[in-house]
Scaffold this active site. Sequence first.
Site, PDB file in Angstrom:
ATOM      1  N   THR A   1     -27.617 -27.615  -6.124  1.00 25.37           N
ATOM      2  CA  THR A   1     -28.626 -26.980  -5.146  1.00 25.37           C
ATOM      3  C   THR A   1     -28.634 -25.686  -4.347  1.00 25.37           C
ATOM      4  OG1 THR A   1     -30.355 -27.303  -2.929  1.00 25.37           O
ATOM      5  CG2 THR A   1     -27.640 -27.395  -2.774  1.00 25.37           C
TER       6      THR A   1
ATOM      7  N   ARG B   1     -31.968 -10.598   1.039  1.00 25.33           N
ATOM      8  CA  ARG B   1     -32.758  -9.944   2.823  1.00 25.33           C
ATOM      9  C   ARG B   1     -34.467  -9.777   1.978  1.00 25.33           C
ATOM     10  NH1 ARG B   1     -27.978  -5.570   1.390  1.00 25.33           N
ATOM     11  NH2 ARG B   1     -28.667  -6.583  -1.214  1.00 25.33           N
TER      12      ARG B   1
ATOM     13  N   ARG C   1     -37.753 -40.595  -8.185  1.00 24.08           N
ATOM     14  CA  ARG C   1     -37.239 -40.574  -9.402  1.00 24.08           C
ATOM     15  C   ARG C   1     -36.239 -41.160 -10.026  1.00 24.08           C
ATOM     16  NH1 ARG C   1     -35.132 -34.092 -10.504  1.00 24.08           N
ATOM     17  NH2 ARG C   1     -35.092 -34.377  -8.451  1.00 24.08           N
TER      18      ARG C   1
ATOM     19  N   LYS D   1     -23.314 -48.972   0.985  1.00 25.55           N
ATOM     20  CA  LYS D   1     -23.563 -49.893  -0.315  1.00 25.55           C
ATOM     21  C   LYS D   1     -22.688 -50.802  -1.086  1.00 25.55           C
ATOM     22  CE  LYS D   1     -27.901 -47.501  -1.283  1.00 25.55           C
ATOM     23  NZ  LYS D   1     -28.998 -47.399  -2.565  1.00 25.55           N
TER      24      LYS D   1
ATOM     25  N   GLN E   1     -27.695 -32.976   0.648  1.00 25.71           N
ATOM     26  CA  GLN E   1     -27.716 -33.595  -0.486  1.00 25.71           C
ATOM     27  C   GLN E   1     -25.717 -33.893  -0.056  1.00 25.71           C
ATOM     28  OE1 GLN E   1     -29.296 -29.552   0.931  1.00 25.71           O
ATOM     29  NE2 GLN E   1     -30.762 -31.718  -0.078  1.00 25.71           N
TER      30      GLN E   1
ATOM     31  N   GLY F   1     -33.852 -35.887   1.294  1.00 26.41           N
ATOM     32  CA  GLY F   1     -34.580 -37.361   2.089  1.00 26.41           C
ATOM     33  C   GLY F   1     -34.008 -38.546   2.392  1.00 26.41           C
ATOM     34  N   HIS F   2     -34.022 -38.912   3.960  1.00 31.76           N
ATOM     35  CA  HIS F   2     -33.253 -39.239   4.463  1.00 31.76           C
ATOM     36  C   HIS F   2     -33.718 -40.366   5.084  1.00 31.76           C
ATOM     37  CE1 HIS F   2     -30.728 -35.468   5.461  1.00 31.76           C
ATOM     38  NE2 HIS F   2     -30.453 -35.930   3.853  1.00 31.76           N
TER      39      HIS F   2
ATOM     40  N   ASN G   1     -36.119 -30.601   0.433  1.00 27.89           N
ATOM     41  CA  ASN G   1     -35.381 -31.308  -0.873  1.00 27.89           C
ATOM     42  C   ASN G   1     -34.524 -32.299  -0.686  1.00 27.89           C
ATOM     43  OD1 ASN G   1     -32.997 -29.706   0.475  1.00 27.89           O
ATOM     44  ND2 ASN G   1     -32.860 -29.217  -1.595  1.00 27.89           N
TER      45      ASN G   1
ATOM     46  N   LYS H   1     -26.228 -40.532   3.973  1.00 29.54           N
ATOM     47  CA  LYS H   1     -26.197 -39.295   5.512  1.00 29.54           C
ATOM     48  C   LYS H   1     -27.278 -39.744   7.091  1.00 29.54           C
ATOM     49  CE  LYS H   1     -26.897 -36.529   2.923  1.00 29.54           C
ATOM     50  NZ  LYS H   1     -26.801 -36.567   1.390  1.00 29.54           N
TER      51      LYS H   1
ATOM     52  N   THR I   1     -35.530 -30.728  -7.153  1.00 30.05           N
ATOM     53  CA  THR I   1     -37.142 -31.119  -6.378  1.00 30.05           C
ATOM     54  C   THR I   1     -38.524 -30.050  -6.145  1.00 30.05           C
ATOM     55  OG1 THR I   1     -36.426 -30.635  -3.953  1.00 30.05           O
ATOM     56  CG2 THR I   1     -35.188 -33.130  -5.004  1.00 30.05           C
TER      57      THR I   1
ATOM     58  N   ASP J   1     -27.616 -38.710  -1.116  1.00 33.92           N
ATOM     59  CA  ASP J   1     -27.984 -39.586  -1.143  1.00 33.92           C
ATOM     60  C   ASP J   1     -26.961 -40.946  -1.188  1.00 33.92           C
ATOM     61  OD1 ASP J   1     -30.840 -38.710  -2.057  1.00 33.92           O
ATOM     62  OD2 ASP J   1     -30.234 -39.297  -3.859  1.00 33.92           O
ATOM     63  N   GLU J   2     -26.325 -40.568  -0.241  1.00 36.57           N
ATOM     64  CA  GLU J   2     -25.360 -41.347   0.387  1.00 36.57           C
ATOM     65  C   GLU J   2     -25.363 -42.144   1.516  1.00 36.57           C
ATOM     66  OE1 GLU J   2     -24.435 -37.570  -0.232  1.00 36.57           O
ATOM     67  OE2 GLU J   2     -23.008 -37.681  -1.586  1.00 36.57           O
TER      68      GLU J   2
HETATM   69  P1  GDP Z   1     -29.217 -40.189   2.547  1.00 37.31           P
HETATM   70  O1  GDP Z   1     -30.323 -38.409   1.647  1.00 37.31           O
HETATM   71  O2  GDP Z   1     -27.294 -39.939   2.089  1.00 37.31           O
HETATM   72  O3  GDP Z   1     -29.338 -39.901   3.588  1.00 37.31           O
HETATM   73  O4  GDP Z   1     -29.703 -41.112   1.900  1.00 37.31           O
HETATM   74  P2  GDP Z   1     -30.782 -41.928   1.449  1.00 37.31           P
HETATM   75  O5  GDP Z   1     -31.530 -42.464   2.391  1.00 37.31           O
HETATM   76  O6  GDP Z   1     -31.325 -40.922  -0.028  1.00 37.31           O
HETATM   77  O7  GDP Z   1     -30.898 -42.896   0.360  1.00 37.31           O
HETATM   78  C1  GDP Z   1     -29.917 -44.043   0.529  1.00 37.31           C
HETATM   79  C2  GDP Z   1     -30.584 -45.164   0.626  1.00 37.31           C
HETATM   80  O8  GDP Z   1     -29.519 -46.353   0.396  1.00 37.31           O
HETATM   81  C3  GDP Z   1     -31.837 -45.452   1.183  1.00 37.31           C
HETATM   82  O9  GDP Z   1     -32.592 -45.936   0.208  1.00 37.31           O
HETATM   83  C4  GDP Z   1     -30.802 -45.728   2.186  1.00 37.31           C
HETATM   84  O10 GDP Z   1     -32.049 -47.107   2.875  1.00 37.31           O
HETATM   85  C5  GDP Z   1     -29.894 -47.084   1.562  1.00 37.31           C
HETATM   86  N1  GDP Z   1     -29.216 -47.252   2.096  1.00 37.31           N
HETATM   87  C6  GDP Z   1     -27.999 -46.874   2.622  1.00 37.31           C
HETATM   88  N2  GDP Z   1     -26.914 -47.925   3.159  1.00 37.31           N
HETATM   89  C7  GDP Z   1     -26.691 -48.978   2.131  1.00 37.31           C
HETATM   90  C8  GDP Z   1     -26.384 -49.668   2.041  1.00 37.31           C
HETATM   91  O11 GDP Z   1     -25.044 -50.270   3.098  1.00 37.31           O
HETATM   92  N3  GDP Z   1     -26.827 -51.113   1.285  1.00 37.31           N
HETATM   93  C9  GDP Z   1     -28.252 -50.682   0.726  1.00 37.31           C
HETATM   94  N4  GDP Z   1     -27.764 -51.852  -0.201  1.00 37.31           N
HETATM   95  N5  GDP Z   1     -29.111 -49.990   0.763  1.00 37.31           N
HETATM   96  C10 GDP Z   1     -28.290 -48.870   1.477  1.00 37.31           C
HETATM   97  P1  IMO Z   2     -30.368 -35.657   0.497  1.00 38.67           P
HETATM   98  O1  IMO Z   2     -30.123 -34.977   1.873  1.00 38.67           O
HETATM   99  C1  IMO Z   2     -29.574 -35.983  -3.879  1.00 38.67           C
HETATM  100  C2  IMO Z   2     -30.420 -32.261  -5.899  1.00 38.67           C
HETATM  101  C3  IMO Z   2     -32.020 -32.136  -6.897  1.00 38.67           C
HETATM  102  C4  IMO Z   2     -31.275 -31.938  -8.119  1.00 38.67           C
HETATM  103  C5  IMO Z   2     -30.170 -30.487  -7.712  1.00 38.67           C
HETATM  104  C6  IMO Z   2     -31.132 -28.982  -7.715  1.00 38.67           C
HETATM  105  O2  IMO Z   2     -31.261 -36.505   0.357  1.00 38.67           O
HETATM  106  O3  IMO Z   2     -28.643 -36.361  -0.002  1.00 38.67           O
HETATM  107  P2  IMO Z   2     -32.686 -28.402  -5.411  1.00 38.67           P
HETATM  108  O4  IMO Z   2     -34.622 -29.361  -5.229  1.00 38.67           O
HETATM  109  O5  IMO Z   2     -32.126 -28.263  -4.007  1.00 38.67           O
HETATM  110  O6  IMO Z   2     -33.323 -27.521  -5.873  1.00 38.67           O
HETATM  111  O7  IMO Z   2     -32.512 -29.580  -6.573  1.00 38.67           O
HETATM  112  O8  IMO Z   2     -29.954 -30.890  -6.767  1.00 38.67           O
HETATM  113  N1  IMO Z   2     -30.885 -32.865  -4.770  1.00 38.67           N
HETATM  114  C7  IMO Z   2     -30.143 -34.321  -4.596  1.00 38.67           C
HETATM  115  N2  IMO Z   2     -30.088 -34.907  -5.103  1.00 38.67           N
HETATM  116  N3  IMO Z   2     -30.060 -35.696  -2.813  1.00 38.67           N
HETATM  117  C8  IMO Z   2     -30.768 -34.421  -2.132  1.00 38.67           C
HETATM  118  O9  IMO Z   2     -30.896 -34.394  -0.949  1.00 38.67           O
HETATM  119  C9  IMO Z   2     -31.190 -33.418  -3.044  1.00 38.67           C
HETATM  120  N4  IMO Z   2     -31.264 -32.495  -2.651  1.00 38.67           N
HETATM  121  C10 IMO Z   2     -31.595 -31.387  -3.892  1.00 38.67           C
HETATM  122  O10 IMO Z   2     -32.522 -33.847  -7.788  1.00 38.67           O
HETATM  123  O11 IMO Z   2     -30.299 -32.136  -9.450  1.00 38.67           O
HETATM  124 MG    MG Z   3     -31.526 -38.365   0.311  1.00 31.69          MG
END
Ligand code: GDP
Ligand code: IMO
Ligand code: MG
Length: 427
Positions: free
Chosen positions: A238, A143, A302, A330, A223, A40-41, A38, A16, A129, A13-14
């Site tokens: 994961t 396999r 969550r 962020k 992830q 969510g981008h 699992n 990406k 997830t 969730d950085e």
């Molecule tokens: P991903 O899984 O790495 O693609 O990241 P996620 O989408 O799960 O989580 C990133 C969250 O931070 C999302 O709600 C984005 O809309 C939000 N986001 C991304 N970059 C920024 C930022 O620079 N500032 C803020 N406030 N939110 C951001």
């Molecule tokens: P993105 O691509 C954050 C975490 C779950 C759990 C562990 C194992 O959006 O960054 P799994 O469903 O793979 O068996 O879960 O990994 N997890 C993530 N946490 N961002 C994700 O993906 C994740 N995908 C899995 O919360 O702790």
């Molecule tokens: Mg995500």
Amino acid sequence: MKADVLLGLQWGDEGKGKIVDVLTPKYGVIARFQGGPNAGHTLIFDGEKHVLHTIPSGIFRDNILNVIGNGVVIDPVIFQREVEGLLKSGVSPFNALVIARKAHLIMPTHGHLDAASEQAKGKAKIGSTLKGIGPTYMDKTGRNGLRIGDIESPSFKERFTQLRDKHVHILGQYPNYEYDLTESETKWLEAIEFLKKFKFIDSEHVLNNTLKSGKGILAEGAQGTMLDIDFGTYPFVTSSNTITAGACTGLGLPPNKIGDVFGIFKAYCTRVGSGPFPTELLGETGEKLRAAGSEFGATTGRPRRCGWLDLPQLKYAIMVNGVTQLCMMKADVLGEFDEIQVCTHYIYKDEEIDYLPYGIEPNEVQPVYKTFECWPGDLTGLRNVENIPASLNAYVKMIEEETGVPISILSVGPDREQTLILNADLK
Ligand code: GDP
Ligand code: IMO
Ligand code: MG
């Protein structure tokens, strides 16, 4: 031509999705290499928010081929829902998205095996997830798995039934776990028919030929490094390799065809699910970070656990991934604070260390912090590099010096436009 890789350096969730979308116009192909639903981008542009789970984040740009690589695990039902969501927003992915024949399929029973295993673990649960990721990769390495290419075989249904029966047998080991397959299996088989609307490819050939023809590829990770099956906080990880090496095995690209590695990190840290997190803030400050950063999971909703930036952890991730450029996300969220802290070292076995040891549970490492002046105020309108506040510039410089890697992109809000490109070559 070489393929660049973009991946998460923390616990996922950085941001990406956002940065892949920003960089997509520089490439011909965007290819997801591991993970599955699992992930969510989130992408935000033109006032609309989109969340992708299996589909690469290049899907909203014109003239881009999006590839779901062999390292990805696909749930056809979630995939169909995702495509229907795109169609509703006016995006037709049928000609812009192809799927590797060697990608594995998540079956309804995989989801139940995931849930039953987590239930049986009780307090020791991973916090999965529950999308069936672990059991599907277990069938892959065991396999037994079913692949996209098998859909084209006349014995597909038979093989599906055989594997389902095996799973039902295993589920019998969990007497307290109740489930019903009737509806979910019908839906799943319908979704398999829907999948056939897409072109299945031998992605290793397509991607290597793409590079030969002089077109660029950006490999999109899911992830984050600390969730990697080998180098993450095992067993709270994961089930795939989320690191750069995963782009090679998950796409069929040789290591000498990897170019730049973009490593993404938040200016602080978050984690969803269980497992160690040395800089986690459990009190009011953590709540404040969660509220300021809207830190709630894009897949499960969550609340994300929040904490300060962890330099030993970041350096570790940079090392195992061979990161060549950093993206800091962020930065705007920290504008709520007058001062912030950064973990520079750990106390480990009574000694100060600056690397990540084998165990990072609270009884094993204690973080040592340094306080930094923050950049109070609203950064989300910042578009000009010249106007970056001095304290934020100092924070960027400190991270670059500590890691030895330049920060090429600075994100100051969730929107595509709220992005400062510091590396002129990326403009
Ligand atoms: P991903 O899984 O790495 O693609 O990241 P996620 O989408 O799960 O989580 C990133 C969250 O931070 C999302 O709600 C984005 O809309 C939000 N986001 C991304 N970059 C920024 C930022 O620079 N500032 C803020 N406030 N939110 C951001
Ligand atoms: P993105 O691509 C954050 C975490 C779950 C759990 C562990 C194992 O959006 O960054 P799994 O469903 O793979 O068996 O879960 O990994 N997890 C993530 N946490 N961002 C994700 O993906 C994740 N995908 C899995 O919360 O702790
Ligand atoms: Mg995500």
